[in-house]
Each structure stands twice: as structure tokens, then as C-alpha cells.
Motif scaffolding. Structure first.
Motif, PDB file in Angstrom:
ATOM      1  N   LYS A  39      67.176 100.188  49.159  1.00 27.80           N
ATOM      2  CA  LYS A  39      68.265 100.209  48.508  1.00 27.80           C
ATOM      3  C   LYS A  39      68.762 101.318  47.424  1.00 27.80           C
ATOM      4  N   LEU A  40      67.697 101.386  46.664  1.00 27.15           N
ATOM      5  CA  LEU A  40      67.539 102.204  45.459  1.00 27.15           C
ATOM      6  C   LEU A  40      66.809 103.630  45.612  1.00 27.15           C
ATOM      7  N   HIS A  41      67.373 104.980  45.797  1.00 25.02           N
ATOM      8  CA  HIS A  41      66.482 106.120  45.672  1.00 25.02           C
ATOM      9  C   HIS A  41      66.737 106.958  44.430  1.00 25.02           C
ATOM     10  N   VAL A  42      65.552 107.428  43.792  1.00 27.97           N
ATOM     11  CA  VAL A  42      65.511 108.174  42.559  1.00 27.97           C
ATOM     12  C   VAL A  42      65.005 109.146  42.602  1.00 27.97           C
ATOM     13  N   VAL A  43      65.606 110.463  42.832  1.00 25.64           N
ATOM     14  CA  VAL A  43      65.291 111.823  43.184  1.00 25.64           C
ATOM     15  C   VAL A  43      65.176 112.727  42.099  1.00 25.64           C
ATOM     16  N   ARG A  44      64.098 113.461  41.836  1.00 28.78           N
ATOM     17  CA  ARG A  44      64.141 114.587  40.991  1.00 28.78           C
ATOM     18  C   ARG A  44      64.168 115.836  41.685  1.00 28.78           C
ATOM     19  N   LEU A  78      72.318  95.961  43.640  1.00 26.17           N
ATOM     20  CA  LEU A  78      71.155  95.980  44.490  1.00 26.17           C
ATOM     21  C   LEU A  78      71.229  94.648  45.419  1.00 26.17           C
ATOM     22  N   GLN A  79      71.230  93.656  44.457  1.00 24.09           N
ATOM     23  CA  GLN A  79      71.036  92.251  45.076  1.00 24.09           C
ATOM     24  C   GLN A  79      72.253  92.036  46.138  1.00 24.09           C
ATOM     25  N   ARG A  80      73.327  92.722  45.569  1.00 28.67           N
ATOM     26  CA  ARG A  80      74.476  92.575  46.554  1.00 28.67           C
ATOM     27  C   ARG A  80      74.522  93.418  47.874  1.00 28.67           C
ATOM     28  N   GLY A  81      73.541  94.158  48.127  1.00 29.29           N
ATOM     29  CA  GLY A  81      73.445  95.001  49.015  1.00 29.29           C
ATOM     30  C   GLY A  81      73.899  96.460  49.032  1.00 29.29           C
ATOM     31  N   VAL A  82      74.038  96.957  47.565  1.00 36.49           N
ATOM     32  CA  VAL A  82      75.083  98.109  47.540  1.00 36.49           C
ATOM     33  C   VAL A  82      73.765  99.160  47.525  1.00 36.49           C
ATOM     34  N   ALA A 132      80.816  97.615  42.408  1.00 31.18           N
ATOM     35  CA  ALA A 132      80.488  98.698  43.307  1.00 31.18           C
ATOM     36  C   ALA A 132      80.393  97.722  44.800  1.00 31.18           C
ATOM     37  N   ARG A 133      80.614  97.916  45.771  1.00 27.42           N
ATOM     38  CA  ARG A 133      80.331  97.019  47.175  1.00 27.42           C
ATOM     39  C   ARG A 133      79.704  97.430  48.191  1.00 27.42           C
ATOM     40  N   LYS A 134      79.749  98.975  48.115  1.00 30.37           N
ATOM     41  CA  LYS A 134      79.006  99.532  49.209  1.00 30.37           C
ATOM     42  C   LYS A 134      77.876 100.483  48.719  1.00 30.37           C
ATOM     43  N   ARG A 135      78.201 101.626  48.052  1.00 32.93           N
ATOM     44  CA  ARG A 135      77.517 102.502  47.433  1.00 32.93           C
ATOM     45  C   ARG A 135      77.831 103.147  46.075  1.00 32.93           C
ATOM     46  N   ILE A 136      76.743 103.694  45.566  1.00 31.12           N
ATOM     47  CA  ILE A 136      76.974 104.324  44.124  1.00 31.12           C
ATOM     48  C   ILE A 136      75.968 105.519  44.386  1.00 31.12           C
ATOM     49  N   LEU A 137      76.617 106.658  44.201  1.00 28.66           N
ATOM     50  CA  LEU A 137      75.849 107.884  43.843  1.00 28.66           C
ATOM     51  C   LEU A 137      75.971 108.842  42.347  1.00 28.66           C
ATOM     52  N   ILE A 138      74.911 108.809  41.825  1.00 27.43           N
ATOM     53  CA  ILE A 138      74.936 109.490  40.448  1.00 27.43           C
ATOM     54  C   ILE A 138      74.151 110.574  40.568  1.00 27.43           C
ATOM     55  N   ILE A 139      74.538 111.882  40.119  1.00 27.97           N
ATOM     56  CA  ILE A 139      73.952 113.139  39.809  1.00 27.97           C
ATOM     57  C   ILE A 139      74.235 113.443  38.459  1.00 27.97           C
ATOM     58  N   SER A 140      73.307 113.593  37.610  1.00 30.41           N
ATOM     59  CA  SER A 140      73.234 114.107  36.477  1.00 30.41           C
ATOM     60  C   SER A 140      72.061 114.759  35.916  1.00 30.41           C
ATOM     61  N   PRO A 141      72.033 115.984  35.067  1.00 27.56           N
ATOM     62  CA  PRO A 141      71.182 116.836  34.958  1.00 27.56           C
ATOM     63  C   PRO A 141      69.898 116.103  34.047  1.00 27.56           C
ATOM     64  N   TRP A 142      70.263 114.893  32.996  1.00 30.26           N
ATOM     65  CA  TRP A 142      69.402 114.641  32.256  1.00 30.26           C
ATOM     66  C   TRP A 142      69.372 113.072  32.316  1.00 30.26           C
ATOM     67  N   ILE A 143      68.473 112.187  31.818  1.00 31.04           N
ATOM     68  CA  ILE A 143      68.724 110.756  31.721  1.00 31.04           C
ATOM     69  C   ILE A 143      67.932 110.464  30.272  1.00 31.04           C
TER      70      ILE A 143
END
Length: 464
Positions: free
Chosen positions: A396-401, A359-363, A331-342
Motif C-alpha cells: 500500500k505504501l511506496h516511498v521513492v527517492r 493505509l489500514q483502510r486500504g488507501v 482519502a478513500r482510494k489514493r494519495i500521491l505526494i511529490i515534494s523535493p524535501w522531507i
């Protein structure tokens, strides 16, 4: 051409191995083994059979007739005569003329070659050595597994592997590994010509070890009957499958299979353009066959393959992990993951490392999880690892419950996957329920941008 994961290649090879059954799951499993060291009396294998060696050495010591040799060894003369004939054919023995003044009886003598053969054989003597082995605790026998391939049981547990049963508990006892078994294993491995004559003692390491294997889950059309296959070193093992049946099969391991869920539908124009799963599967099988039949390439940096700009097609259950890895590695621009469990079986050190490189590459990365207030299938340690990473990359990174979430979404750059697949918990889930899950991959810049915005709004509206 894409590079296929180990599971995808196994699906191609063994997907049709059970008549009337579908392959619905490939699971990381742990075969219980013991690392043992056998103190043995051994010698290098000799080039000639034992009886031929004894005949040559006795002739060298003055026993010159088949009758005297047979008497010394306590064998039938006919057996010794057969061995003498073989040694004549190999130019190790010859007859010599009778000694003048004695009975006219021909006597045996060694040729120059025979003298060398006898001397060489006599020089090989037994020595006491330590032999490292891997003991299969399910089959309860020493097996030709690589010691380097085994891992500690705790590591396998942390990785969410299914633990296969052992034949019994307790250590491997003296007498449960024979000299013949060790000799056979050494010969099969091709590592030595050593012949084990006697096993003196067995020593076992205290740490519990396992051998990582693959468990294939097959189910009939009604998903009522389940069969299991065990893949060790890339091959199905009938012996382990039979043993698993004796232990209770899938039921004993807590494995069940559910009917396929409804596939999330697309907009009508996308549904019309969508390439169906059967067509996609056939093409992937053809491509995988090329990879299976090609010699292993030399280690090198993987070449970045540019995905097609526009694509709408089905994806099967075994392709989902490949797409997640593609997102984490390209991925070069963005990643979005939605999952009920981890689970920690997915959010491993390798996963976090790949994510940090993005993240280090600015994604920009957004991860949302949560099912409902009562859910307890998420691993808090896995969430903690993600939150720790987010603390280092707050922009760059957001983790949401989330309060409540049934969506299962992967979106990266211009690719969008809608499915019923649990992206961050498909391994290590204590609820070992498997099903054939079909999703859809859409590569479309305009639509991916629209849905990216829509999912960010969903996360904001549903965050806890």
C-alpha cells in the motif's frame, strides 16, 4: 462549511494588521521561559483595607478615640477620621455615650457587625507556601502563562520551531520576582485571592522550557522590508515585538522573504474556469468569521463533509496545510505526494499515525522526494519513519527517492493540487525563506485519474 486551521484563522484576524505589508508566513516559534517555584509568605486577601482593619482591632483592644488610634499608628488624625467615617458608613463603628464622672468625650465602640469584621480579619494570618510560576525569559519577568502550555526545549527543536531570543542567559535570581508581581499575576488569573507579602526564595527547574507561540511574518510590496508579530494565547503581543526589534528582528532570526514564484499554469480550459485567489480569499474570510464568532462546540466526532464533485479554484499559502490534512484524514482510494524535501517537523508521530490509518483502510499511498544529488535539506530520520511504515504495508505504501525533482504535487482521490508549495518541508526548514505561494485545487475525476497515472510514470522514470 469547512473548519479552518489555527493558522488560517490567524491569517483572517491579523492579515491586515500592518498597513502597507502583506502577511506572507505564520511560523511555529518557541518563547524561552523558565518554570520557577517561589517560596513566599502569603495570606488570603482580606475584605477590608489594612487601615480599616487596624482601626477596628484597636477599638476592640480599648483605643476608643481617633486621636489615640492616630498616636498608636503614627498617622495623621485627619487620615484616621476619614477611615472612621467609612466604618460608620459600613455600620462597623458607632459612638458611645461618655462614662459618668469622666470628661464628656465621645468614644468609639464596635457594632455587632464590626466585631465580626475585626474577628474575621484577625483570623487571616500569613503562611509560607510554594507558588508555581512561569518566567518569560525574553521580557525577563514572571508572566501569566499556563505552566501546562510549556514544553521542553528539545521537543520544540525537534518540531522545527524557531527559537526566540532570551534577554540574557543564566537562572532567575532571588529578588528578580517581587511579591507585588506575583500578587498581580494571581489576581489576573483569577485562581486565588491570595496576597503575597514577601518572596523568600526562587527555585528553577533544570530542564529548559519554552512556550509555543506563533510568529507572523509581514513584508512590504517589494519584499525588502520585514516586520514580525508575536501571537501568544491568540493575541498579538506588542511588548514581544518591540523586544524582537531590539534583538535584530527578522535578520537576527535568519528570516527572509522572496518574491512570489510563478504559479504553475493549467490547460487553457481549466485556466478559464479557475476561480481567482481574491474571490476565494474573500469567501474563506466570510466563512472563517463565522467560526471565530461561534461558541466553541462540545467535543464530538467530526462530521465528514462531502467535498464538491467538480471544483477549479485558487488556493492561498495558508490553505495548503489544510488540504494536506484533508488528504491524510479523508482519502478513500489514493494519495500521491511529490515534494523535493522531507523534514521531521512535518513527518511527526501525528502525521505517521494519520497516514497509517489511511493505509489500514486500504488507501494506496505514493510518496516521492529528492531534489538533486547535492541536496541535504531532507531529514534522514523522517525518511526512516516513512520507510519503516512502508515495510509494514509493502502493498500500500511506496516511498521513492528521485534523481532530480522540482515538482510539488498533492493528489488524493479525485482532488489534484498543483503549486510551488513544499508539501513535506514547509515546517522545520533551516532555510527560513518565506513567500506567498498560490496554487490551484482541481476536483475532477477524469483529470485527476489522468494526472495520477502521469505522475506515477514520472516517479518510475526518475527513481534512484
Amino acid at each position: 462549511m469547512p473548519t479552518f486551521s489555527e493558522d488560517s484563522l490567524l491569517a483572517v484576524r491579523f492579515g491586515n494588521a500592518r498597513t502597507g505589508f502583506d502577511l506572507v508566513g505564520i511560523v511555529d516559534a518557541a518563547l524561552p521561559v523558565a518554570r520557577i517555584t517561589a517560596e513566599v509568605l502569603a495570606q488570603d486577601s482580606k475584605d477590608i483595607p489594612l487601615l480599616e482593619e487596624y482601626v477596628l482591632r484597636l477599638v476592640d483592644q480599648g483605643e476608643r478615640t481617633p486621636e489615640s488610634i492616630a498616636g498608636f499608628l503614627g498617622l495623621d488624625v485627619a487620615m484616621v477620621n476619614q477611615t472612621v467615617a467609612v466604618l460608620f458608613g459600613s455600620d462597623d463603628l458607632r459612638w458611645t455615650a461618655p462614662v459618668p464622672g469622666t470628661a464628656p468625650v465621645p468614644r468609639l465602640r464596635l457594632t455587632e457587625k464590626g466585631r465580626f469584621t475585626a474577628t474575621k480579619a484577625a483570623a487571616i494570618v500569613p503562611v509560607r507556601v510554594s507558588q508555581s510560576l512561569v518566567f518569560d525569559r525574553m521580557l525577563w519577568r514572571a508572566s501569566p502563562y499556563s505552566r501546562r502550555s510549556t514544553i521542553a526545549r528539545d521537543v520544540a527543536t525537534e518540531a522545527g520551531m524557531i527559537m526566540l531570543p532570551a534577554a540574557r542567559s543564566g537562572p532567575v535570581e532571588d529578588g528578580e520576582v517581587t511579591a507585588e508581581e506575583i500578587t498581580t499575576l494571581l489576581q489576573e488569573n483569577g485562581t486565588t485571592t491570595r496576597e503575597v507579602l514577601q518572596v523568600k526564595s526562587i527555585v528553577q527547574t533544570r530542564t529548559c522550557h519554552v512556550l509555543p507561540v506563533k510568529l507572523l511574518v509581514y513584508a512590504d510590496a517589494e519584499r525588502a522590508e520585514i516586520e514580525l508579530g508575536v501571537v501568544i494565547d491568540g493575541e498579538l503581543s506588542d511588548r514581544h515585538e518591540i523586544e524582537l526589534i531590539g534583538f535584530g528582528g527578522a535578520k537576527a532570526l535568519g528570516i527572509s522573504v522572496e518574491p512570489e514564484p510563478e504559479r504553475p499554469l493549467l490547460e487553457p480550459d481549466f485556466e478559464m474556469a479557475r476561480i481567482p485567489l481574491q474571490e476565494v480569499t474573500q469567501k474563506r474570510e466570510e466563512q472563517a468569521a463565522v467560526q471565530l464568532n461561534s461558541p466553541a462546540p462540545l467535543p464530538s466526532e467530526p462530521e465528514a463533509q462531502e467535498p464538491p464533485a467538480e471544483e477549479i479554484r485558487a488556493i492561498g499559502v495558508f490553505e495548503h496545510p489544510e488540504l494536506l490534512d484533508e488528504a491524510l484524514t479523508s482519502a478513500r482510494k489514493r494519495i500521491l505526494i511529490i515534494s523535493p524535501w522531507i523534514t521531521g517537523a512535518i513527518v511527526t508521530t501525528a502525521f505517521v499515525g494519520k497516514l497509517e490509518r489511511r493505509l489500514q483502510r486500504g488507501v494506496k499511498v505514493d510518496i516521492a522526494y529528492g531534489y538533486d544529488d547535492s541536496e541535504n535539506r531532507t531529514d534522514p530520520n523522517a525518511v526512516r519513519r516513512l520507510n519503516n511504515l512502508a515495510a509494514r504495508y509493502p502493498e500500500k505504501l511506496h516511498v521513492v527517492r528521485l534523481k532530480s525533482n522540482h515538482a510539488k504535487i498533492l493528489l488524493y482521490d479525485d482532488a489534484w493540487v498543483t503549486t510551488s508549495f513544499n508539501w513535506l518541508s514547509f515546517k522545520g526548514d533551516p532555510d527560513r525563506t518565506y513567500r506567498v505561494e498560490e496554487g490551484t485545487l482541481i476536483r475532477n475525476r477524469e483529470k485527476s485519474g489522468i494526472y495520477y497515472t502521469r505522475y506515477l510514470e514520472l516517479i518510475d522514470d526518475n527513481r534512484r
